[in-house]
Motif scaffolding. Structure first.
Motif, PDB file in Angstrom:
ATOM      1  N   ARG A 210       0.410  13.082 -19.498  1.00 10.19           N
ATOM      2  CA  ARG A 210      -0.351  13.363 -18.273  1.00 10.19           C
ATOM      3  C   ARG A 210       0.403  14.333 -17.357  1.00 10.19           C
ATOM      4  N   ILE A 211       0.744  15.478 -17.905  1.00 13.42           N
ATOM      5  CA  ILE A 211       1.546  16.443 -17.169  1.00 13.42           C
ATOM      6  C   ILE A 211       0.712  17.117 -16.087  1.00 13.42           C
ATOM      7  N   ASN A 212       1.304  17.241 -14.874  1.00 10.04           N
ATOM      8  CA  ASN A 212       0.708  17.957 -13.756  1.00 10.04           C
ATOM      9  C   ASN A 212      -0.648  17.423 -13.337  1.00 10.04           C
ATOM     10  N   VAL A 213      -0.851  16.116 -13.425  1.00 12.12           N
ATOM     11  CA  VAL A 213      -2.096  15.521 -12.959  1.00 12.12           C
ATOM     12  C   VAL A 213      -1.991  15.295 -11.453  1.00 12.12           C
ATOM     13  N   PRO A 214      -2.941  15.800 -10.626  1.00 13.55           N
ATOM     14  CA  PRO A 214      -2.856  15.607  -9.186  1.00 13.55           C
ATOM     15  C   PRO A 214      -3.033  14.133  -8.824  1.00 13.55           C
ATOM     16  N   PHE A 215      -2.493  13.739  -7.672  1.00 11.31           N
ATOM     17  CA  PHE A 215      -2.587  12.352  -7.246  1.00 11.31           C
ATOM     18  C   PHE A 215      -4.020  12.007  -6.852  1.00 11.31           C
ATOM     19  N   GLU A 216      -4.441  10.829  -7.310  1.00 11.14           N
ATOM     20  CA  GLU A 216      -5.790  10.356  -7.000  1.00 11.14           C
ATOM     21  C   GLU A 216      -5.852   9.753  -5.597  1.00 11.14           C
ATOM     22  N   PHE A 217      -4.704   9.232  -5.116  1.00 12.59           N
ATOM     23  CA  PHE A 217      -4.644   8.593  -3.797  1.00 12.59           C
ATOM     24  C   PHE A 217      -3.505   9.206  -2.972  1.00 12.59           C
ATOM     25  N   ASP A 218      -3.696   9.222  -1.654  1.00 14.72           N
ATOM     26  CA  ASP A 218      -2.627   9.691  -0.770  1.00 14.72           C
ATOM     27  C   ASP A 218      -1.541   8.628  -0.626  1.00 14.72           C
ATOM     28  N   GLY A 219      -1.934   7.354  -0.578  1.00 15.78           N
ATOM     29  CA  GLY A 219      -0.955   6.310  -0.373  1.00 15.78           C
ATOM     30  C   GLY A 219      -1.302   5.017  -1.082  1.00 15.78           C
ATOM     31  N   PHE A 220      -0.265   4.367  -1.638  1.00 17.43           N
ATOM     32  CA  PHE A 220      -0.377   3.001  -2.161  1.00 17.43           C
ATOM     33  C   PHE A 220      -0.038   2.082  -0.997  1.00 17.43           C
ATOM     34  N   PHE A 221      -0.963   1.209  -0.595  1.00 16.79           N
ATOM     35  CA  PHE A 221      -0.827   0.440   0.647  1.00 16.79           C
ATOM     36  C   PHE A 221      -0.515  -1.005   0.324  1.00 16.79           C
ATOM     37  N   LEU A 234      -5.470  -0.771  10.579  1.00 12.64           N
ATOM     38  CA  LEU A 234      -4.816   0.501  10.258  1.00 12.64           C
ATOM     39  C   LEU A 234      -5.492   1.174   9.070  1.00 12.64           C
ATOM     40  N   VAL A 235      -5.874   0.388   8.074  1.00 12.01           N
ATOM     41  CA  VAL A 235      -6.560   0.945   6.901  1.00 12.01           C
ATOM     42  C   VAL A 235      -7.842   1.665   7.324  1.00 12.01           C
ATOM     43  N   GLU A 236      -8.619   1.031   8.169  1.00  9.14           N
ATOM     44  CA  GLU A 236      -9.871   1.655   8.622  1.00  9.14           C
ATOM     45  C   GLU A 236      -9.600   2.944   9.388  1.00  9.14           C
ATOM     46  N   TYR A 237      -8.544   2.928  10.216  1.00  8.29           N
ATOM     47  CA  TYR A 237      -8.183   4.142  10.968  1.00  8.29           C
ATOM     48  C   TYR A 237      -7.822   5.266  10.004  1.00  8.29           C
ATOM     49  N   LEU A 238      -6.978   4.969   9.031  1.00  7.94           N
ATOM     50  CA  LEU A 238      -6.535   5.994   8.085  1.00  7.94           C
ATOM     51  C   LEU A 238      -7.701   6.519   7.264  1.00  7.94           C
ATOM     52  N   LYS A 239      -8.575   5.621   6.829  1.00 10.20           N
ATOM     53  CA  LYS A 239      -9.739   6.048   6.043  1.00 10.20           C
ATOM     54  C   LYS A 239     -10.677   6.930   6.864  1.00 10.20           C
ATOM     55  N   SER A 240     -10.769   6.643   8.153  1.00 12.01           N
ATOM     56  CA  SER A 240     -11.633   7.460   9.019  1.00 12.01           C
ATOM     57  C   SER A 240     -11.093   8.875   9.175  1.00 12.01           C
ATOM     58  N   HIS A 241      -9.820   9.058   8.815  1.00 12.45           N
ATOM     59  CA  HIS A 241      -9.210  10.386   8.848  1.00 12.45           C
ATOM     60  C   HIS A 241      -9.005  10.932   7.429  1.00 12.45           C
ATOM     61  N   ALA A 242      -9.846  10.458   6.518  1.00 12.82           N
ATOM     62  CA  ALA A 242      -9.911  10.987   5.143  1.00 12.82           C
ATOM     63  C   ALA A 242      -8.652  10.734   4.328  1.00 12.82           C
ATOM     64  N   ILE A 243      -7.895   9.679   4.660  1.00 13.52           N
ATOM     65  CA  ILE A 243      -6.736   9.293   3.841  1.00 13.52           C
ATOM     66  C   ILE A 243      -7.216   8.378   2.718  1.00 13.52           C
ATOM     67  N   ARG A 244      -6.892   8.723   1.487  1.00 12.87           N
ATOM     68  CA  ARG A 244      -7.286   7.931   0.321  1.00 12.87           C
ATOM     69  C   ARG A 244      -6.199   6.907   0.027  1.00 12.87           C
ATOM     70  N   LEU A 245      -6.536   5.631   0.123  1.00 17.26           N
ATOM     71  CA  LEU A 245      -5.558   4.569  -0.052  1.00 17.26           C
ATOM     72  C   LEU A 245      -5.863   3.743  -1.296  1.00 17.26           C
ATOM     73  N   TRP A 246      -4.798   3.354  -2.011  1.00 15.79           N
ATOM     74  CA  TRP A 246      -4.925   2.393  -3.108  1.00 15.79           C
ATOM     75  C   TRP A 246      -4.729   1.011  -2.519  1.00 15.79           C
ATOM     76  N   LEU A 247      -5.762   0.173  -2.616  1.00 17.19           N
ATOM     77  CA  LEU A 247      -5.714  -1.193  -2.109  1.00 17.19           C
ATOM     78  C   LEU A 247      -6.053  -2.142  -3.245  1.00 17.19           C
ATOM     79  N   ALA A 248      -5.301  -3.223  -3.369  1.00 17.15           N
ATOM     80  CA  ALA A 248      -5.492  -4.160  -4.477  1.00 17.15           C
ATOM     81  C   ALA A 248      -6.909  -4.714  -4.490  1.00 17.15           C
ATOM     82  N   ARG A 249      -7.497  -4.948  -3.322  1.00 21.43           N
ATOM     83  CA  ARG A 249      -8.825  -5.560  -3.270  1.00 21.43           C
ATOM     84  C   ARG A 249      -9.930  -4.602  -3.719  1.00 21.43           C
ATOM     85  N   GLU A 250      -9.632  -3.310  -3.758  1.00 23.43           N
ATOM     86  CA  GLU A 250     -10.651  -2.317  -4.095  1.00 23.43           C
ATOM     87  C   GLU A 250     -10.473  -1.709  -5.476  1.00 23.43           C
ATOM     88  N   GLN A 251      -9.258  -1.780  -6.019  1.00 22.89           N
ATOM     89  CA  GLN A 251      -8.976  -1.094  -7.270  1.00 22.89           C
ATOM     90  C   GLN A 251      -8.735  -2.095  -8.387  1.00 22.89           C
TER      91      GLN A 251
END
Length: 504
Positions: A210-221, A234-251
């Motif tokens: 998987r060479i040079n694959v771009p990141f799917e998420f901005d942050g692992f939370f 904080l998660v809702e605030y970050l998401k409202s500013h287009a930050i892509r977060l990896w969250l255990a409950r969603e992934q």
């Protein structure tokens, strides 16, 4: 016992044979082709004649590094056997034992204890049956009339991949195993047949690495449930500013996959989080160590003012004591502090180049006794066109303090030390060079920077009162006083003196 005749396994496969034996055989073969030692309790092929099966299963389960749970409909059902999935699941949860959870049924498990042990908070990979209608018929059957096992058809193993990068499921299991073992992970290809073409082998390797694959998420939370309301805000605030977060409950799937597909590892520091890392093993500890091993940018966010000093996080977190953290404990300043976290994630995930701006002077002072004077002098220097490096304006959340300070000294023409008894003692008595002030001092001497002492306590006007390495290295430099009674005259004198120093 006879169980010593069996080689200790790395991976233990836990399943209901009537429901997932075919799939378990597929996984076993795929793992073994990648050099992994696997235990599958198959009486026909796995156990020597006459062996005590209970002792064999128990010893392998205790010794293994990772358990793969094949979570079919009746997984965890209590039976008359002394080594059923009921006992295996209970052991996995009470130890706790690292496990990789394959969810292989739609809806809830048929057994209440399994529903309790494998709940919605556990991340899993969905290897779901294709005949969902048959499961519905099973669920509608009265519990006393249900069969002891449920048979279903599943997609083949080689069709199962993880996320946008299309990592094979079995590779994800190997990656989790290596992380649990504390061993580096490298893509492990199955043995190739001798007639495999070079082109086909090259394509397989490229897909696996998987060479040079771009990141799917901005942050692992990562956060613990004791701060869930604040973390969710904080998660809702970050998401409202287009930050892509990896969250255990969603992934779905293993957190290790989340770390690999995220640019930044965000860890929310709380009292429960600090206490959890003393348990061994646990998912928090494993994921944190994996992020360190992969050299991920780490952003600590502190949610409790009782933990405002990194030393209070405990020795386990000492590896990130030098990491500038974000402050999230004051609800009254939530949006201001959340904006700091947002900027840090954006900066760290952009993988930007280090600062190269040059400064005239680096300001080193004691926060407790020297900050107010440092701010006054900085304003005067800036008004006179002299650029300054000061920690509070240059250090941002997520930055490595040591690296940034070293870079700041290196990019400055001169260093101003605001001389107080507290600062001098801190430098003189830190023989290991671990304190912030001593690191600035050592870097200044090593790089042979111009030194300009500013004395802000009357007793320190006598150089011999400095003592130690500070007097030895700095005592011959001309200094200027900066006292409240003569503040205006002192400021002008220092500005003129600094001009001479940086221009010489």
């Amino acid at each position: 016992g006879d169980s010593v005749l069996m080689e200790t396994c790395e991976v233990f496969l836990s399943l209901r044979f009537a429901e997932a034996s075919t799939q378990a055989e597929e996984v076993k073969a795929a793992l073994e082709s990648r050099g992994v030692k696997v235990f599958l309790c198959d009486v026909g092929t796995n156990a020597p004649p006459g062996v005590d099966m209970f002792e064999l299963v128990s010893s392998q389960l205790v010794a293994c590094h990772l358990v793969v749970v094949f979570g079919t409909k009746t997984y965890g059902l209590k039976t008359s056997s002394p080594f059923s999935t009921f006992q295996e699941l209970k052991f996995v949860r009470t130890q706790p034992k690292p496990f990789y959870f394959l969810k292989m049924c739609h809806g809830e498990f048929s057994t209440a204890t399994t529903q309790m042990h494998l709940n919605s908070g556990d991340s899993y990979f969905p290897w779901l049956p294709t005949d969902k209608n048959s499961e519905r018929e099973f669920d509608n059957t009265p519990s006393d009339q249900r069969p002891s096992a449920f048979t279903s058809e599943f997609p083949p193993l080689d069709s199962l991949t993880i996320g946008k990068t299309k990592t094979p499921l079995v590779e994800d299991i190997v990656k989790r195993l290596r992380m649990v073992q504390g061993r580096p992970y490298t893509a492990s290809l199955p043995q190739q047949s001798t007639n495999t073409s070079d082109e086909a082998l090259s394509a397989t390797i490229s897909r696996s690495l998987r060479i040079n694959v771009p990141f799917e998420f901005d942050g692992f939370f990562e956060f613990s449930y004791d701060i869930e309301p604040q973390a969710e805000r904080l998660v809702e605030y970050l998401k409202s500013h287009a930050i892509r977060l990896w969250l255990a409950r969603e992934q779905f799937g293993d957190p290790i996959r989340g770390i690999d597909s995220s640019a930044v590892y965000v860890i929310c520091v709380s009292r429960l989080m600090v206490s959890q890392v003393t348990q061994n093993p646990n998912m928090l500890k494993l994921s944190f160590e994996y992020a360190l091993h992969q050299k991920k940018p780490i952003l600590p966010l502190v949610f409790d003012d009782a933990l405002c000093s990194p030393q209070q996080w405990g020795e386990y977190f000492s590896c990130i004591f030098a990491r500038m953290y974000g402050k999230l404990w004051d609800d009254n300043c939530f949006f201001e502090n959340a904006a700091v976290a947002l900027e840090a994630i954006q900066r760290l995930s952009s993988n930007g180049q280090a600062e190269s701006k040059r400064f005239d002077v680096f300001l080193e002072y004691d926060w407790l006794f020297g900050k107010s004077k440092a701010l006054e002098l900085e304003r005067e220097l800036n008004r006179n066109g002299i650029s300054t490096w000061r920690d509070e304006s240059q250090l941002k959340a997520g930055m490595d303090i040591d690296e940034v300070v070293e870079s700041g000294v290196e990019r400055s023409t001169a260093v101003i030390f605001f001389v107080t008894r507290h600062l001098v003692n801190r430098i003189n008595n830190d023989y290991d060079g671990k304190s912030y002030g001593r690191k600035v001092f050592d870097q200044t001497i090593r790089l042979k920077k111009r030194i300009f002492p500013v004395v802000i306590e009357p007793e320190m006007l006598v150089v011999r009162n400095w003592g130690g390495v500070f007097e030895y290295a700095v005592g011959e430099n001309l200094y200027c006083p900066l006292f409240d009674e003569t503040i205006d005259r002192n400021l002008q004198d220092i500005v003129r003196a600094v001009r001479r120093v940086i221009s010489s």
